[in-house]
Design a protein around this motif. Structure first.
Motif, PDB file in Angstrom:
ATOM      1  N   CYS A  55       0.838  -1.213   0.000  1.00 28.33           N
ATOM      2  CA  CYS A  55       0.000   0.000   0.000  1.00 28.33           C
ATOM      3  C   CYS A  55       0.867   1.255   0.000  1.00 28.33           C
ATOM      4  O   CYS A  55       1.816   1.372   0.757  1.00 28.33           O
ATOM      5  N   TYR A  56       0.528   2.196  -0.887  1.00 29.00           N
ATOM      6  CA  TYR A  56       1.256   3.470  -0.959  1.00 29.00           C
ATOM      7  C   TYR A  56       0.638   4.540  -0.069  1.00 29.00           C
ATOM      8  O   TYR A  56       1.073   5.676  -0.094  1.00 29.00           O
ATOM      9  N   SER A  57      -0.433   4.200   0.619  1.00 23.54           N
ATOM     10  CA  SER A  57      -1.165   5.196   1.418  1.00 23.54           C
ATOM     11  C   SER A  57      -1.569   6.399   0.574  1.00 23.54           C
ATOM     12  O   SER A  57      -1.479   7.544   1.004  1.00 23.54           O
ATOM     13  N   CYS A  58      -2.021   6.120  -0.642  1.00 27.49           N
ATOM     14  CA  CYS A  58      -2.337   7.217  -1.564  1.00 27.49           C
ATOM     15  C   CYS A  58      -3.770   7.707  -1.416  1.00 27.49           C
ATOM     16  O   CYS A  58      -4.097   8.837  -1.764  1.00 27.49           O
ATOM     17  N   GLY A  59      -4.648   6.851  -0.887  1.00 30.74           N
ATOM     18  CA  GLY A  59      -6.028   7.276  -0.681  1.00 30.74           C
ATOM     19  C   GLY A  59      -6.931   7.158  -1.904  1.00 30.74           C
ATOM     20  O   GLY A  59      -8.099   7.530  -1.840  1.00 30.74           O
ATOM     21  N   SER A  60      -6.418   6.629  -3.006  1.00 29.12           N
ATOM     22  CA  SER A  60      -7.266   6.498  -4.203  1.00 29.12           C
ATOM     23  C   SER A  60      -8.496   5.645  -3.933  1.00 29.12           C
ATOM     24  O   SER A  60      -9.580   5.915  -4.454  1.00 29.12           O
ATOM     25  N   CYS A  61      -8.322   4.603  -3.124  1.00 24.93           N
ATOM     26  CA  CYS A  61      -9.448   3.718  -2.837  1.00 24.93           C
ATOM     27  C   CYS A  61     -10.596   4.483  -2.192  1.00 24.93           C
ATOM     28  O   CYS A  61     -11.761   4.170  -2.406  1.00 24.93           O
ATOM     29  N   MET A 101      -6.815   6.430   4.577  1.00 30.74           N
ATOM     30  CA  MET A 101      -5.633   5.616   4.274  1.00 30.74           C
ATOM     31  C   MET A 101      -4.337   6.422   4.307  1.00 30.74           C
ATOM     32  O   MET A 101      -3.252   5.855   4.222  1.00 30.74           O
ATOM     33  N   CYS A 105      -6.523   0.759  -7.352  1.00 28.49           N
ATOM     34  CA  CYS A 105      -5.329   0.561  -6.525  1.00 28.49           C
ATOM     35  C   CYS A 105      -4.125   0.114  -7.341  1.00 28.49           C
ATOM     36  O   CYS A 105      -4.117  -0.964  -7.932  1.00 28.49           O
ATOM     37  N   ALA A 111      -1.348  -0.687  -6.092  1.00 24.80           N
ATOM     38  CA  ALA A 111      -0.658  -1.739  -5.349  1.00 24.80           C
ATOM     39  C   ALA A 111      -1.408  -3.065  -5.415  1.00 24.80           C
ATOM     40  O   ALA A 111      -1.019  -4.035  -4.774  1.00 24.80           O
ATOM     41  N   ILE A 135      -4.191  -3.922  -4.157  1.00 22.20           N
ATOM     42  CA  ILE A 135      -4.867  -4.343  -2.938  1.00 22.20           C
ATOM     43  C   ILE A 135      -6.344  -4.525  -3.269  1.00 22.20           C
ATOM     44  O   ILE A 135      -6.941  -3.706  -3.950  1.00 22.20           O
TER      45      ILE A 135
HETATM   46  S1  SF4 Z   1      -5.557   2.734  -3.387  1.00 22.84           S
HETATM   47 FE1  SF4 Z   1      -4.285   0.976  -2.801  1.00 22.84          FE
HETATM   48  S2  SF4 Z   1      -2.250   1.871  -2.441  1.00 22.84           S
HETATM   49 FE2  SF4 Z   1      -3.711   3.592  -2.392  1.00 22.84          FE
HETATM   50  S3  SF4 Z   1      -4.253   3.766  -0.202  1.00 22.84           S
HETATM   51 FE3  SF4 Z   1      -5.822   2.445  -1.168  1.00 22.84          FE
HETATM   52  S4  SF4 Z   1      -5.031   0.367  -0.762  1.00 22.84           S
HETATM   53 FE4  SF4 Z   1      -3.271   1.749  -0.446  1.00 22.84          FE
END
Ligand code: SF4
Ligand code: SF4
Ligand code: FES
Lengths: 343, 286
Positions: free
Chosen positions: A234-240, A273, A324, A326, A328
């Motif tokens: 996880c990049y902690s990007c918050g896209s999800c 996230m 995502c 990554a 996930i």
């Molecule tokens: S989109 Fe994927 S990489 Fe980005 S915060 Fe959500 S789980 Fe993590």
């Protein structure tokens, strides 16, 4: 619920009438892969044959990415007033899982405290639903969200030479009576509709085993290795969060004009996230680890609101899976939890 | 009048603050000040009621909003007070303010507060670490106001050093009263310090209140809770009688922004005060 049928021959005129009479929001092709729900001025712009949308349609209207809440004027006396913007709109072509996502937000924003900014928009929104093609990551049938039983005024299901029409509200009925002609659905129509729904449900490729998640999740909750593995990339990007039709976290900010006189409070979507989510003044972070944040996201989506409203805060649309980088995958992770607990 | 009632009556939304003035600023320590706050509107002022442990959202216009717990006695109807440490954006702006400045207030918030009614006719043990004394002040002041309604009262308060002990004058007054016992402890004493040394948890084993007749309230930095709870459990105090005030990031105060969630609950609406039984059911609360 009233069940009617609408002849395909009159469908276009019906939609045209709505476009000319209302502020009409519907899907418009944006590029090869995406549609955007925007103001439609002419029926040629409307394309209900969509699969992916940029921002979930209901959320885009009812809970926009940023929104003014309060206006104030500073001076000898301070004047403060609420800002609530709402206007009558038709939301056309929203699919079942996004309607269910909206139903969740409806309940959320009216529980504990009433959020006028959300609900005043919602009250003025006329919702006309329609099925759309699921993506490969869509698992809404496992959640029970591939079918909408309320939240819309009218739901149109396309059969061979007619639309099967479900009317959930007096408002929906009024609109149909005023702008077109519908006939009562007969046994034949129901039969074809049934067949259609069976076929439609077959289009969903992904499924999750969520029945025992409520307890399984607690049993695996403290297994740090399991969660570390799941959140590893996880990049902690918050896209999800940004693509999700039910995510509702926001920040409230003050903003003041250069004249230092006129100011406002706005809310902006936030993401659970990203690392700053749990940060308080003074520098302590209550959720510094990405695995804890992911775990929290799953709790919020799949458990918390079972207690509160008896439903999931996830409609299984699969958007977060596609978004995502990554890879996930909430659906796989639900199944993994089940597997891990069972062995 | 509760916050929601007020919102409805004024046809406001839950995000609109009421205008108030800072009428007095008291210096407590190099990092803490107490702000006395009075609403501009008479009716709002008269109807503002809160319970010990509740908090308000304070707006510094042009800058933003932050939550602060109320430290004054709930029986004071004309004003309320906040004790604010200079740590963030909003609080440092407040520390630069002069008396008379106008601010915005929303609240009071929190359905979880210190149950000062239930505590009546029982012993009360109050445990505070550092700035954690602030939310407890409101409760202590309430209890002392109705002192004869309660049995034994004991305050255990730990601070980093003698200089960082807050509300010194009031503590002095408590020790003069003689109807409230006091245990002060500091981690780093100076050469004038005659009280206890070390973390305040060390003092708990000495408490001799009967476990079935005692309410306990705890407030302090996150790190302190586990140790305090361990000690309290050794003494067999009942989890449902132990109340802890929890802190989380807050943006809205009204259960909408989700920042303050712990497990399946929200600190702003379900807390900020929870009893230990509830907390045991909230993963990651401590
Ligand atoms: S989109 Fe994927 S990489 Fe980005 S915060 Fe959500 S789980 Fe993590
Ligand atoms: S969590 Fe993912 S699958 Fe569930 S509703 Fe949100 S975006 Fe869709
Ligand atoms: S502070 Fe926004 S939900 Fe609690």
């Amino acid at each position: 619920m009233l069940y009617k049928v609408l002849d395909k021959g009159v469908y276009r005129d019906f939609v045209k009438a709505l476009i000319s009479e209302y502020e009409f929001i519907g899907p418009k092709k944006k590029d090869k892969s995406e549609h955007d729900f925007v103001l439609i001025k002419d029926i040629s712009e409307l394309d209900t044959n969509y699969m992916r949308t940029t921002i979930p349609p209901a959320k885009k209207i009812l809970f926009p990415p940023n929104e003014q809440l309060v206006a104030y004027e500073l001076g000898e006396n301070i004047n403060v007033r609420s800002v609530v913007e709402s206007s009558k709109k038709i939301l056309f072509g929203i699919n079942a899982w996004d309607i269910n996502g909206m139903n969740f937000l409806d309940e959320f924003f009216t529980t504990d405290f009433i959020d006028e900014n959300y609900i005043s928009k919602r009250k003025k929104l006329i919702v006309i639903g329609m099925d759309s093609e699921p993506t490969e990551t869509n698992f809404s049938p496992s959640i029970g969200a591939e079918y909408a039983k309320d939240g819309f005024d009218i739901y149109l299901t396309e059969l061979k030479n007619r639309y099967f029409v479900r009317i959930a509200t007096p408002k929906g009925n009024e609109i149909l009576e005023k702008y077109t002609k519908v006939n009562d659905a007969i046994a034949e129509d129901f039969k074809e509709y049934n067949k259609y729904m069976d076929n439609y449900r077959m289009k969903f490729k992904m499924s999750v085993d969520i029945k025992s998640f409520y307890d399984d999740f607690e049993s695996i909750y403290d297994n740090g290795d399991f969660w570390k593995k799941i959140a590893k990339d996880c990049y902690s990007c918050g896209s999800c969060n940004l693509v999700c039709p039910t995510c509702f976290c926001f920040n409230v900010k003050d903003d003041i004009e250069l004249n230092l006189k006129n100011g406002k409070k706005i809310r902006e979507w936030d993401s659970c996230m990203i690392p700053e989510y749990g940060l308080v003044a003074g520098g302590h972070n209550f959720r510094p680890d990405k695995e804890n944040r992911l775990k929290k996201r799953y709790r919020c989506k799949l458990k918390t609101f079972i207690d509160k409203f008896g439903k999931y805060a996830c409609v299984g649309c699969g958007r977060c899976i596609e978004a995502c980088l990554a890879k996930i995958n909430i659906a796989e992770d639900i199944n993994l939890v089940k597997k891990e607990v069972s062995i | 009048m509760g916050f929601e009632e007020k919102v409805k009556k004024n046809k406001n939304t839950i995000y609109v603050p009421d205008i108030a003035r800072i009428t007095r600023i008291e210096y407590l320590s190099p990092t803490e000040k107490v702000f006395k706050i009075v609403f501009d509107d008479e009716e709002i002022k008269n109807k503002f009621e809160f319970k010990p442990g509740q908090f308000v959202e304070l707006t510094v216009f042009g800058l933003g909003e932050a939550p602060f717990s109320i430290v004054s006695n709930p029986t004071n109807k004309d004003f309320f007070k906040l004790c604010i440490r200079n740590v963030g954006n909003i609080s440092s702006a407040l520390h630069r303010m002069v008396e008379g400045t106008k601010i915005g207030i929303r609240g009071p918030f929190g359905n979880g507060y210190f149950p000062c009614q239930k505590m009546k006719n029982h012993n009360v043990l109050l445990i505070a670490g550092g700035l954690g004394i602030a939310p407890l002040m409101s409760l202590i002041r309430y209890i002392l106001h109705y002192r004869e309604d309660y049995k034994e009262i004991m305050v255990v308060y730990g601070a980093v050093n003698p200089g960082s002990i807050l509300f010194k004058n009031e503590i002095q007054y408590w020790s003069n009263r003689g109807d409230i016992s006091l245990c002060l402890s500091v981690d780093n004493p100076d050469n004038k310090w005659t009280g206890e040394i070390g973390v305040c948890t060390k003092l708990i084993p000495r408490v001799d209140f009967p476990s079935n007749d005692t309410y306990i309230t705890v407030c302090g930095p996150p790190i302190m809770y586990r140790y305090v709870i361990d000690e309290l459990e050794k003494k067999k105090f009942k989890p449902e009688n132990i109340y802890l005030s929890l802190e989380r990031r807050m943006e809205c105060g009204v259960g909408k922004c989700n920042h303050c969630h712990i497990g399946d609950k929200l600190v702003c609406v379900d807390g900020p005060v929870f009893n230990l039984w509830e907390i045991r059911n909230l993963k990651e609360a401590l």
